[in-house]
Design an enzyme around this catalytic site. Sequence first.
Site, PDB file in Angstrom:
ATOM      1  N   ASN A  85       0.860  -1.225   0.151  1.00 53.57           N
ATOM      2  CA  ASN A  85      -0.073   0.040  -0.037  1.00 53.57           C
ATOM      3  C   ASN A  85       0.975   1.154  -0.027  1.00 53.57           C
ATOM      4  O   ASN A  85       1.769   1.254   0.800  1.00 53.57           O
ATOM      5  CB  ASN A  85      -1.134  -0.063   1.322  1.00 53.57           C
ATOM      6  CG  ASN A  85      -1.892  -1.229   1.187  1.00 53.57           C
ATOM      7  OD1 ASN A  85      -2.467  -1.561   0.157  1.00 53.57           O
ATOM      8  ND2 ASN A  85      -2.222  -1.734   2.354  1.00 53.57           N
ATOM      9  N   HIS A  98       6.583  -1.085   3.572  1.00 51.28           N
ATOM     10  CA  HIS A  98       6.408  -2.361   4.129  1.00 51.28           C
ATOM     11  C   HIS A  98       5.734  -3.225   2.953  1.00 51.28           C
ATOM     12  O   HIS A  98       4.841  -2.559   2.538  1.00 51.28           O
ATOM     13  CB  HIS A  98       5.721  -2.602   5.562  1.00 51.28           C
ATOM     14  CG  HIS A  98       4.249  -1.717   5.206  1.00 51.28           C
ATOM     15  ND1 HIS A  98       4.331  -0.355   5.585  1.00 51.28           N
ATOM     16  CD2 HIS A  98       3.055  -2.026   5.315  1.00 51.28           C
ATOM     17  CE1 HIS A  98       2.965   0.050   5.730  1.00 51.28           C
ATOM     18  NE2 HIS A  98       2.102  -0.950   5.454  1.00 51.28           N
TER      19      HIS A  98
HETATM   20  P1  AMP Z   1      -0.707  -0.283   5.832  1.00 52.81           P
HETATM   21  O1  AMP Z   1      -2.289   0.274   6.001  1.00 52.81           O
HETATM   22  O2  AMP Z   1      -0.379  -0.794   4.539  1.00 52.81           O
HETATM   23  O3  AMP Z   1       0.122   1.031   6.110  1.00 52.81           O
HETATM   24  O4  AMP Z   1      -0.490  -1.365   6.754  1.00 52.81           O
HETATM   25  C1  AMP Z   1       0.054  -1.332   8.069  1.00 52.81           C
HETATM   26  C2  AMP Z   1      -0.254  -2.594   8.854  1.00 52.81           C
HETATM   27  O5  AMP Z   1       0.447  -2.390  10.035  1.00 52.81           O
HETATM   28  C3  AMP Z   1      -1.564  -2.806   9.167  1.00 52.81           C
HETATM   29  O6  AMP Z   1      -1.962  -4.220   8.714  1.00 52.81           O
HETATM   30  C4  AMP Z   1      -1.683  -2.975  10.693  1.00 52.81           C
HETATM   31  O7  AMP Z   1      -2.324  -4.103  11.262  1.00 52.81           O
HETATM   32  C5  AMP Z   1      -0.181  -3.249  10.906  1.00 52.81           C
HETATM   33  N1  AMP Z   1       0.457  -2.792  12.214  1.00 52.81           N
HETATM   34  C6  AMP Z   1       0.194  -1.491  12.777  1.00 52.81           C
HETATM   35  N2  AMP Z   1       0.967  -1.454  13.948  1.00 52.81           N
HETATM   36  C7  AMP Z   1       1.561  -2.821  14.048  1.00 52.81           C
HETATM   37  C8  AMP Z   1       2.297  -3.316  15.177  1.00 52.81           C
HETATM   38  N3  AMP Z   1       2.580  -2.404  16.240  1.00 52.81           N
HETATM   39  N4  AMP Z   1       2.689  -4.542  15.019  1.00 52.81           N
HETATM   40  C9  AMP Z   1       2.532  -5.155  14.055  1.00 52.81           C
HETATM   41  N5  AMP Z   1       1.749  -4.797  12.840  1.00 52.81           N
HETATM   42  C10 AMP Z   1       1.386  -3.473  13.122  1.00 52.81           C
END
Ligand code: AMP
Length: 112
Positions: A85, A98
Amino acid sequence: MDCVFCSIVAGKIPSTPVYQDDLVYAFPDLHPQAPVHVLIVPREHIRSLDDSDAEKRALLGHLLGSAVEVARQKGLGSGYRVVVNTGENGGQTVDHLHLHLLGGRSMHWPPG
Ligand code: AMP
Ligand code: ZN
Protein backbone atom coordinates in the site's frame (compact mmCIF):
# COMPACT_ATOMS: atom_id res chain seq x y z
CA MET A 1 11.27 10.31 14.87
CA ASP A 2 8.15 8.53 16.06
CA CYS A 3 7.78 5.49 13.80
CA VAL A 4 6.16 2.29 15.01
CA PHE A 5 8.07 0.05 12.58
CA CYS A 6 11.42 1.70 13.45
CA SER A 7 10.56 0.96 17.10
CA ILE A 8 9.83 -2.68 16.21
CA VAL A 9 13.08 -3.01 14.22
CA ALA A 10 14.99 -1.48 17.16
CA GLY A 11 13.31 -3.89 19.60
CA LYS A 12 11.67 -1.05 21.57
CA ILE A 13 8.30 -2.61 20.73
CA PRO A 14 8.46 -6.40 21.17
CA SER A 15 7.69 -8.56 18.15
CA THR A 16 8.23 -12.12 17.01
CA PRO A 17 10.81 -12.23 14.24
CA VAL A 18 9.69 -14.31 11.28
CA TYR A 19 12.72 -13.56 9.10
CA GLN A 20 15.61 -11.13 9.38
CA ASP A 21 18.96 -10.20 7.94
CA ASP A 22 21.13 -7.10 7.93
CA LEU A 23 18.71 -5.20 5.66
CA VAL A 24 15.19 -6.41 6.45
CA TYR A 25 13.00 -7.49 9.34
CA ALA A 26 9.76 -9.49 9.12
CA PHE A 27 7.13 -9.89 11.83
CA PRO A 28 3.43 -10.83 12.14
CA ASP A 29 0.82 -8.17 11.43
CA LEU A 30 -1.04 -7.08 14.57
CA HIS A 31 -4.42 -7.42 12.80
CA PRO A 32 -4.02 -10.41 10.48
CA GLN A 33 -6.22 -10.48 7.37
CA ALA A 34 -5.30 -14.09 6.54
CA PRO A 35 -3.95 -17.15 8.44
CA VAL A 36 -0.47 -15.96 7.40
CA HIS A 37 -0.04 -12.18 7.45
CA VAL A 38 3.55 -11.06 7.76
CA LEU A 39 5.00 -7.57 7.33
CA ILE A 40 8.43 -7.25 5.75
CA VAL A 41 10.17 -3.91 6.32
CA PRO A 42 13.58 -2.44 5.56
CA ARG A 43 15.57 -1.78 8.74
CA GLU A 44 16.24 1.65 7.29
CA HIS A 45 13.36 4.14 7.52
CA ILE A 46 11.95 4.75 4.03
CA ARG A 47 8.59 6.49 4.08
CA SER A 48 6.93 4.63 1.21
CA LEU A 49 7.50 2.84 -2.08
CA ASP A 50 7.09 6.23 -3.72
CA ASP A 51 9.93 7.59 -1.57
CA SER A 52 12.40 4.99 -2.84
CA ASP A 53 14.67 6.48 -5.48
CA ALA A 54 17.04 4.71 -7.87
CA GLU A 55 19.66 3.92 -5.23
CA LYS A 56 17.06 1.91 -3.29
CA ARG A 57 16.09 -0.40 -6.18
CA ALA A 58 18.37 -3.22 -5.01
CA LEU A 59 16.82 -2.99 -1.54
CA LEU A 60 13.34 -3.26 -3.09
CA GLY A 61 14.42 -6.46 -4.83
CA HIS A 62 15.80 -7.74 -1.56
CA LEU A 63 12.49 -7.03 0.20
CA LEU A 64 10.61 -8.96 -2.48
CA GLY A 65 13.05 -11.84 -2.24
CA SER A 66 12.59 -11.86 1.53
CA ALA A 67 8.84 -12.22 1.00
CA VAL A 68 9.57 -15.35 -1.06
CA GLU A 69 11.76 -16.69 1.78
CA VAL A 70 8.98 -16.14 4.31
CA ALA A 71 6.38 -17.70 1.98
CA ARG A 72 8.54 -20.84 1.67
CA GLN A 73 9.19 -20.91 5.41
CA LYS A 74 5.42 -20.72 6.01
CA GLY A 75 4.69 -23.46 3.48
CA LEU A 76 2.62 -21.27 1.15
CA GLY A 77 3.31 -23.46 -1.86
CA SER A 78 -0.26 -23.12 -3.12
CA GLY A 79 0.10 -19.37 -3.46
CA TYR A 80 0.08 -16.07 -1.68
CA ARG A 81 -0.29 -12.33 -2.20
CA VAL A 82 2.27 -9.57 -1.70
CA VAL A 83 0.84 -6.07 -1.26
CA VAL A 84 2.52 -2.68 -0.92
CA ASN A 85 0.00 0.00 0.00
CA THR A 86 1.45 3.34 -1.05
CA GLY A 87 0.32 6.78 0.06
CA GLU A 88 -3.07 7.94 1.22
CA ASN A 89 -5.14 6.70 -1.72
CA GLY A 90 -3.15 3.47 -1.65
CA GLY A 91 -4.36 2.81 1.89
CA GLN A 92 -0.96 3.21 3.58
CA THR A 93 -1.47 3.85 7.29
CA VAL A 94 2.09 3.33 8.60
CA ASP A 95 4.63 5.61 6.94
CA HIS A 96 7.51 3.12 6.89
CA LEU A 97 7.74 1.08 3.68
CA HIS A 98 6.40 -2.43 4.20
CA LEU A 99 5.32 -5.46 2.21
CA HIS A 100 2.29 -7.44 3.32
CA LEU A 101 2.64 -11.18 2.74
CA LEU A 102 -0.81 -12.80 2.88
CA GLY A 103 -1.61 -16.47 2.52
CA GLY A 104 -3.07 -19.61 4.00
CA ARG A 105 -6.47 -19.05 2.39
CA SER A 106 -7.79 -18.32 -1.08
CA MET A 107 -6.84 -14.79 -2.04
CA HIS A 108 -8.91 -14.80 -5.24
CA TRP A 109 -10.36 -11.42 -6.16
CA PRO A 110 -13.18 -11.10 -6.82
CA PRO A 111 -14.01 -14.02 -4.49
CA GLY A 112 -15.55 -17.15 -5.95
P1 AMP B 1 -0.79 -0.32 5.77
O1 AMP B 1 -2.26 -0.04 5.90
O2 AMP B 1 -0.41 -0.95 4.46
O3 AMP B 1 0.05 0.89 6.11
O4 AMP B 1 -0.47 -1.46 6.83
C1 AMP B 1 -0.08 -1.20 8.13
C2 AMP B 1 -0.21 -2.50 8.85
O5 AMP B 1 0.53 -2.41 10.03
C3 AMP B 1 -1.64 -2.85 9.25
O6 AMP B 1 -2.01 -4.10 8.66
C4 AMP B 1 -1.58 -2.95 10.78
O7 AMP B 1 -2.36 -3.99 11.27
C5 AMP B 1 -0.11 -3.18 11.01
N1 AMP B 1 0.41 -2.72 12.30
C6 AMP B 1 0.26 -1.51 12.87
N2 AMP B 1 0.90 -1.45 14.05
C7 AMP B 1 1.49 -2.66 14.22
C8 AMP B 1 2.30 -3.24 15.23
N3 AMP B 1 2.62 -2.56 16.34
N4 AMP B 1 2.72 -4.51 15.07
C9 AMP B 1 2.38 -5.22 13.97
N5 AMP B 1 1.63 -4.72 12.97
C10 AMP B 1 1.19 -3.48 13.10
ZN1 ZN C 1 10.41 3.90 10.40
